[in-house]
Design a protein around this motif. Structure first.
Motif: not given
Length: 253
Positions: A221-243
């Motif tokens: 429900t919160d994009p900023s929380y999504f970003n934090r959790v994504f970085v925590q699990q994947m060690n990079m932000p979503p945009k970097a993962y897509r690239r």
């Protein structure tokens, strides 16, 4: 395994009791002996006996006082009082302490043997019942966790609170949280977020959706929380993962 504690300060009496008890026990069972009340409390804390054979007039602390201390941490221990004391006040105290048998010395070996045998059978039955209850509880826990995991996997994109999932398996939320972590190895929140991030990774790999839409699609429900959790699990932000996924795909081509 059964553990028997014999508390008796007269050596001949102690050997007599020990020999009869030994005849009734299995090789894996254990007999512990001592001569004083203080020793009895100490050994009871260390070995947690199932059955206690206790004299009353023993050094340092009498048998009933020792038993009162022992019952504080071993309330279910079965007890045989074996004493020359016929004072009714002793018997009254023994009853309050939930003593199974109060026997007066001298006692015939056959009588003591039969009483001990019956008590040992009772203890063995209780142990089997306790083991069965543990197995049943464990089975029920596993079933509840498996059911809850299936429910989470089907609904993790929705607003899925701990209370909602625990109610689905009819468990208290705090208790459910504890057994979930114990059985699954991660907390409830971490498990749900792992599913959400796996879903986000697939969308980042296969669509052009912006991060905020992917966040919503995966149940955040919160994009900023999504970003934090994504970085925590994947060690990079979503945009970097897509690239990274695009570069990996181009390298394969």
């Amino acid at each position: 395994m059964s553990v028997v504690l014999i508390v008796e300060d007269e050596l001949l009496e102690l050997e007599f009791l020990k020999s009869i008890v030994a005849e009734e026990l299995l090789p894996k069972d254990k007999i512990i002996t001592c001569e004083s009340g203080i020793q009895a409390v100490k050994l009871a804390k260390q070995y947690r006996p199932d059955i206690i054979v206790m004299d009353i007039l023993i050094p340092e602390m009498d048998g009933l006082q020792a038993l009162q201390e022992i019952k504080k941490f071993l309330p279910e221990a079965c007890v045989i009082i074996l004493s020359a004391c016929s004072d009714f006040s002793y018997a009254q105290t023994a009853i309050r302490l939930r003593v199974q048998e109060y026997l007066l010395k001298p006692i015939k070996p056959s009588v003591f043997k039969q009483i001990f045998h019956d008590l040992l059978t009772t203890v063995a039955t209780c142990q089997v019942q306790a083991d069965e209850e543990i197995v049943e509880q464990k089975t029920n826990q596993i079933y509840c966790i498996e059911k809850s995991i299936k429910y989470i996997q089907d609904n993790f994109k929705q607003k899925l609170t701990l209370e909602l999932v625990s109610s689905n398996v009819f468990l208290n939320p705090q208790y459910f949280s504890r057994i979930f972590k114990k059985e699954v190895g991660v907390t409830y929140i971490d498990y749900v977020n792992k599913l959400k991030i796996e879903c986000a990774c697939k969308l980042l790999e296969t669509t052009n959706y912006p991060a905020y839409r992917i966040s919503s699609e995966c149940g955040f429900t919160d994009p900023s929380y999504f970003n934090r959790v994504f970085v925590q699990q994947m060690n990079m932000p979503p945009k970097a993962y897509r690239r990274k996924c695009l570069c990996d795909s181009e390298d394969k081509d």
